[in-house]
Design a protein around this motif. Structure first.
Motif, PDB file in Angstrom:
ATOM      1  N   GLN A   1      31.273  28.152  41.209  1.00 50.77           N
ATOM      2  CA  GLN A   1      30.592  29.272  40.570  1.00 50.77           C
ATOM      3  C   GLN A   1      29.192  28.868  40.114  1.00 50.77           C
ATOM      4  O   GLN A   1      28.240  29.648  40.236  1.00 50.77           O
ATOM      5  N   ALA A   2      29.049  27.654  39.622  1.00 49.67           N
ATOM      6  CA  ALA A   2      27.744  27.202  39.148  1.00 49.67           C
ATOM      7  C   ALA A   2      26.724  27.113  40.280  1.00 49.67           C
ATOM      8  O   ALA A   2      25.520  27.323  40.074  1.00 49.67           O
ATOM      9  N   SER A   3      27.199  26.795  41.478  1.00 44.52           N
ATOM     10  CA  SER A   3      26.288  26.642  42.620  1.00 44.52           C
ATOM     11  C   SER A   3      26.139  27.917  43.441  1.00 44.52           C
ATOM     12  O   SER A   3      25.501  27.913  44.496  1.00 44.52           O
ATOM     13  N   SER A   4      26.726  29.019  42.957  1.00 47.19           N
ATOM     14  CA  SER A   4      26.727  30.262  43.747  1.00 47.19           C
ATOM     15  C   SER A   4      25.527  31.149  43.491  1.00 47.19           C
ATOM     16  O   SER A   4      25.395  32.205  44.122  1.00 47.19           O
ATOM     17  N   GLY A   5      24.676  30.758  42.534  1.00 45.23           N
ATOM     18  CA  GLY A   5      23.527  31.599  42.223  1.00 45.23           C
ATOM     19  C   GLY A   5      23.897  32.831  41.419  1.00 45.23           C
ATOM     20  O   GLY A   5      23.240  33.875  41.543  1.00 45.23           O
ATOM     21  N   GLY A   6      24.955  32.733  40.637  1.00 43.29           N
ATOM     22  CA  GLY A   6      25.329  33.859  39.785  1.00 43.29           C
ATOM     23  C   GLY A   6      26.396  34.758  40.348  1.00 43.29           C
ATOM     24  O   GLY A   6      26.779  35.740  39.698  1.00 43.29           O
ATOM     25  N   VAL A   7      26.910  34.486  41.562  1.00 40.26           N
ATOM     26  CA  VAL A   7      27.975  35.299  42.144  1.00 40.26           C
ATOM     27  C   VAL A   7      29.276  35.026  41.395  1.00 40.26           C
ATOM     28  O   VAL A   7      29.659  33.870  41.200  1.00 40.26           O
ATOM     29  N   GLU A   8      29.958  36.085  40.973  1.00 37.80           N
ATOM     30  CA  GLU A   8      31.137  35.915  40.125  1.00 37.80           C
ATOM     31  C   GLU A   8      32.293  35.258  40.864  1.00 37.80           C
ATOM     32  O   GLU A   8      32.967  34.388  40.321  1.00 37.80           O
ATOM     33  N   TRP A   9      32.548  35.691  42.100  1.00 35.85           N
ATOM     34  CA  TRP A   9      33.672  35.163  42.882  1.00 35.85           C
ATOM     35  C   TRP A   9      33.128  34.677  44.234  1.00 35.85           C
ATOM     36  O   TRP A   9      33.265  35.359  45.257  1.00 35.85           O
ATOM     37  N   PRO A  10      32.503  33.502  44.277  1.00 30.29           N
ATOM     38  CA  PRO A  10      31.775  33.084  45.487  1.00 30.29           C
ATOM     39  C   PRO A  10      32.652  32.900  46.714  1.00 30.29           C
ATOM     40  O   PRO A  10      32.156  32.977  47.845  1.00 30.29           O
ATOM     41  N   GLU A  11      33.946  32.657  46.531  1.00 31.54           N
ATOM     42  CA  GLU A  11      34.821  32.427  47.688  1.00 31.54           C
ATOM     43  C   GLU A  11      35.221  33.721  48.389  1.00 31.54           C
ATOM     44  O   GLU A  11      35.676  33.701  49.530  1.00 31.54           O
ATOM     45  N   ILE A  12      35.086  34.849  47.719  1.00 34.80           N
ATOM     46  CA  ILE A  12      35.540  36.140  48.249  1.00 34.80           C
ATOM     47  C   ILE A  12      34.346  36.903  48.801  1.00 34.80           C
ATOM     48  O   ILE A  12      33.327  37.049  48.107  1.00 34.80           O
ATOM     49  N   PRO A  13      34.398  37.386  50.047  1.00 33.28           N
ATOM     50  CA  PRO A  13      33.272  38.140  50.604  1.00 33.28           C
ATOM     51  C   PRO A  13      32.790  39.215  49.629  1.00 33.28           C
ATOM     52  O   PRO A  13      33.583  39.974  49.080  1.00 33.28           O
ATOM     53  N   SER A  14      31.477  39.282  49.427  1.00 35.06           N
ATOM     54  CA  SER A  14      30.908  40.145  48.390  1.00 35.06           C
ATOM     55  C   SER A  14      31.200  41.622  48.621  1.00 35.06           C
ATOM     56  O   SER A  14      31.232  42.397  47.658  1.00 35.06           O
ATOM     57  N   VAL A  15      31.433  42.023  49.856  1.00 38.39           N
ATOM     58  CA  VAL A  15      31.712  43.429  50.133  1.00 38.39           C
ATOM     59  C   VAL A  15      32.978  43.892  49.430  1.00 38.39           C
ATOM     60  O   VAL A  15      33.152  45.088  49.151  1.00 38.39           O
ATOM     61  N   TYR A  16      33.867  42.963  49.101  1.00 37.93           N
ATOM     62  CA  TYR A  16      35.117  43.324  48.440  1.00 37.93           C
ATOM     63  C   TYR A  16      35.014  43.357  46.914  1.00 37.93           C
ATOM     64  O   TYR A  16      35.961  43.773  46.242  1.00 37.93           O
ATOM     65  N   HIS A  17      33.908  42.918  46.349  1.00 37.86           N
ATOM     66  CA  HIS A  17      33.843  42.787  44.900  1.00 37.86           C
ATOM     67  C   HIS A  17      33.990  44.128  44.188  1.00 37.86           C
ATOM     68  O   HIS A  17      34.701  44.226  43.175  1.00 37.86           O
TER      69      HIS A  17
ATOM     70  N   VAL B   1      41.591  42.054  53.639  1.00 37.21           N
ATOM     71  CA  VAL B   1      41.649  41.022  54.676  1.00 37.21           C
ATOM     72  C   VAL B   1      40.483  40.071  54.451  1.00 37.21           C
ATOM     73  O   VAL B   1      39.312  40.478  54.490  1.00 37.21           O
ATOM     74  N   VAL B   2      40.796  38.804  54.191  1.00 36.28           N
ATOM     75  CA  VAL B   2      39.792  37.804  53.840  1.00 36.28           C
ATOM     76  C   VAL B   2      39.942  36.588  54.745  1.00 36.28           C
ATOM     77  O   VAL B   2      40.940  36.450  55.465  1.00 36.28           O
ATOM     78  N   PRO B   3      38.959  35.667  54.723  1.00 43.72           N
ATOM     79  CA  PRO B   3      39.118  34.427  55.502  1.00 43.72           C
ATOM     80  C   PRO B   3      40.370  33.674  55.065  1.00 43.72           C
ATOM     81  O   PRO B   3      40.685  33.610  53.880  1.00 43.72           O
ATOM     82  N   ARG B   4      41.062  33.134  56.019  1.00 44.87           N
ATOM     83  CA  ARG B   4      42.304  32.422  55.727  1.00 44.87           C
ATOM     84  C   ARG B   4      42.022  31.055  55.122  1.00 44.87           C
ATOM     85  O   ARG B   4      41.389  30.208  55.766  1.00 44.87           O
ATOM     86  N   PRO B   5      42.475  30.782  53.886  1.00 46.25           N
ATOM     87  CA  PRO B   5      42.340  29.433  53.332  1.00 46.25           C
ATOM     88  C   PRO B   5      43.167  28.444  54.154  1.00 46.25           C
ATOM     89  O   PRO B   5      44.228  28.784  54.679  1.00 46.25           O
TER      90      PRO B   5
ATOM     91  N   TRP C   1      31.211  51.596  52.108  1.00 50.40           N
ATOM     92  CA  TRP C   1      32.527  52.231  52.052  1.00 50.40           C
ATOM     93  C   TRP C   1      32.458  53.712  52.402  1.00 50.40           C
ATOM     94  O   TRP C   1      33.489  54.316  52.689  1.00 50.40           O
ATOM     95  N   GLY C   2      31.266  54.270  52.398  1.00 50.64           N
ATOM     96  CA  GLY C   2      31.111  55.642  52.878  1.00 50.64           C
ATOM     97  C   GLY C   2      31.315  55.758  54.375  1.00 50.64           C
ATOM     98  O   GLY C   2      31.519  56.869  54.892  1.00 50.64           O
ATOM     99  N   ARG C   3      31.264  54.621  55.081  1.00 51.31           N
ATOM    100  CA  ARG C   3      31.487  54.610  56.538  1.00 51.31           C
ATOM    101  C   ARG C   3      32.917  54.179  56.888  1.00 51.31           C
ATOM    102  O   ARG C   3      33.208  53.797  58.024  1.00 51.31           O
ATOM    103  N   LEU C   4      33.808  54.235  55.933  1.00 51.24           N
ATOM    104  CA  LEU C   4      35.182  53.779  56.127  1.00 51.24           C
ATOM    105  C   LEU C   4      35.874  54.541  57.256  1.00 51.24           C
ATOM    106  O   LEU C   4      35.817  55.768  57.329  1.00 51.24           O
ATOM    107  N   ARG C   5      36.542  53.790  58.134  1.00 55.55           N
ATOM    108  CA  ARG C   5      37.282  54.379  59.260  1.00 55.55           C
ATOM    109  C   ARG C   5      38.768  54.084  59.103  1.00 55.55           C
ATOM    110  O   ARG C   5      39.154  53.149  58.410  1.00 55.55           O
TER     111      ARG C   5
END
Length: 418
Positions: free
Chosen positions: A131-147, A161-165, A282-286
């Motif tokens: 988190q300290a090295s993320s530049g202020g991103v709250e959850w750096p491991e999770i794609p930001s589109v999901y925040h 659906v996220v990257p598989r650990p 999310w307005g383009r959700l299919r």
């Protein structure tokens, strides 16, 4: 391919959990999973952790349906899920976490670590450093589109659906080539507390025999899985009644012409309309199968409910596409000439009609939300208790909660009446 593992025999024990209101998570903080529960009734917690730490699978209540849960970090534990359900081993599972912190921690777990321990000094240091090295991103491991969806719908009936650990074994995701995993944070306090107390992420499909209607009470679980699992936690009836909504805003399938256009792979407890209210991409959700199709997803699904027939009682289900009472009565009259005992699920009370010598068992629901909550229980009741020869279900409009209900009914139906 179907699982070939043998199913162990258990003396299935049922333990009752306290009511939801008796379990309190600190300030609804999704980043952490501290909670309080009645100290005089903790068998449900201790028994759950005992079985899960032995890498066995147990049935737990969630707000959507009852889940068949096991340690998502252990292949043998996950294998017990497939064995108990009779589930095809290429049908992936959803991983359930008790906090966003637990999800973040999965990306920092290595083979050299002694065990998954969310509160260990080494895990705390890794999370803080990320988190300290993320530049202020709250959850750096999770794609930001999901925040934004996480902040709006977690805990709740939304799966992402996220990257598989690397720590998630192939058995969870349907095979060794999968690069993503589906994850959610359930809102049911009993489920969330069990995950937090066990200290493990849990892989958990619905706790039914594969292909059967999903269970929304402990009695449904016992009907299907008694003797196949060691423990059922009874938390009462599920509030939502259909599985979670699965969204993909990460994989290649989420892009159209290079533009991110997220997709609903399985409609469920969070409506498409509610997701679109988030705005931006999310307005383009299919919606899969309504707005687009993919042969690749059909052969190698990234989430449950896409490849195999589901939700089917023994009695054949006839789904009426038309929503009018007149069409419903016409279908009843036709089917009543073919069977001796007909179950009917109608969205409104039915008028008088001729049924000949056929015995009718009618169940009415108030609206689409009511049907979503009750549809699996009604299918089971008509099939397992009323022993009807066939079931006719009145269709719903393809919007709001109706989209999820029709998705399930189309998979359950043997016949569709236009």
């Amino acid at each position: 391919m179907p699982s070939t593992r043998s199913t162990a025999a258990f003396d299935t024990r049922v333990v009752t959990a306290p009511t939801n209101s008796a379990i309190d998570f600190a300030d609804d903080d999704i980043s952490n999973d501290r909670f309080t529960a009645p100290p005089d009734n903790d068998e449900w917690l201790s028994a759950s952790r005992h079985e899960l730490r032995l890498n066995r699978c147990i049935a737990i209540p969630t707000e959507t349906v009852y889940g068949l849960a096991a340690n998502a970090l252990d292949s043998s534990a996950v294998g017990m899920i497939y064995s108990a359900k009779g589930r095809p081993s290429d049908n992936p599972l959803i991983v359930h976490v008790s906090s966003v912190r637990m999800l973040r921690a999965l990306y920092h777990l290595t083979e050299e670590d002694p065990a998954f321990d969310l509160d260990s000094d080494w895990m705390r240091q890794r999370l803080d450093k990320a988190q300290a090295s993320s530049g202020g991103v709250e959850w750096p491991e999770i794609p930001s589109v999901y925040h934004d969806p996480i902040r709006r719908f977690w805990p709740g009936a939304l799966t992402i659906v996220v990257p598989r650990p690397a720590c998630i074994p192939p058995a969870v995701v349907g095979g060794p080539h999968a690069t993503t995993v589906a994850v959610r944070l359930p809102s049911h306090p009993v489920a969330r507390a069990i995950i937090a107390f066990a200290g493990l992420p849990l892989a958990a499909p619905s706790a039914n025999a594969s292909g059967r209607p999903s269970p929304t009470t402990a009695a449904h679980v016992i009907h299907d899985l008694s003797g196949r699992i060691p423990l059922v936690i009874d938390g009462g009836a599920c509030a939502v009644g259909v599985e979670s909504t699965v969204v993909d805003a990460f994989s290649d399938i989420a892009y159209v012409g290079g533009q991110l256009s997220p997709c609903v792979l399985r409609p469920g407890g969070v409506t498409v309309e509610a997701l679109r209210e988030l705005g931006d991409v999310w307005g383009r959700l299919r919606v899969y199968r309504r707005d687009f199709a993919s042969a690749e997803l059909e052969s190698a699904p990234t989430t449950p409910g896409m490849k195999y027939r589901h939700y089917s009682p023994t009695a054949p289900v006839h789904l009426l596409s038309a929503t009018s009472d007149e069409s419903m009565q016409s279908a009843i009259e036709r089917l009543s000439r073919e069977v001796g005992r007909l179950g009917v699920i109608a969205v409104s009370p039915l008028s008088n009609f001729s049924s000949g010598d056929c015995a009718l068992v009618v169940r009415s629901v108030a609206d689409a939300r009511d049907m979503a909550k009750r549809i699996f229980a009604l299918l089971r009741e008509l099939d397992e208790t009323e022993h009807v020869d066939a079931i006719l279900v009145q269709g719903l409009d393809d919007r709001d909660e109706g989209l999820a209900v029709m998705n399930r009914l189309e998979k359950a139906a043997t016949h569709r009446i236009l």
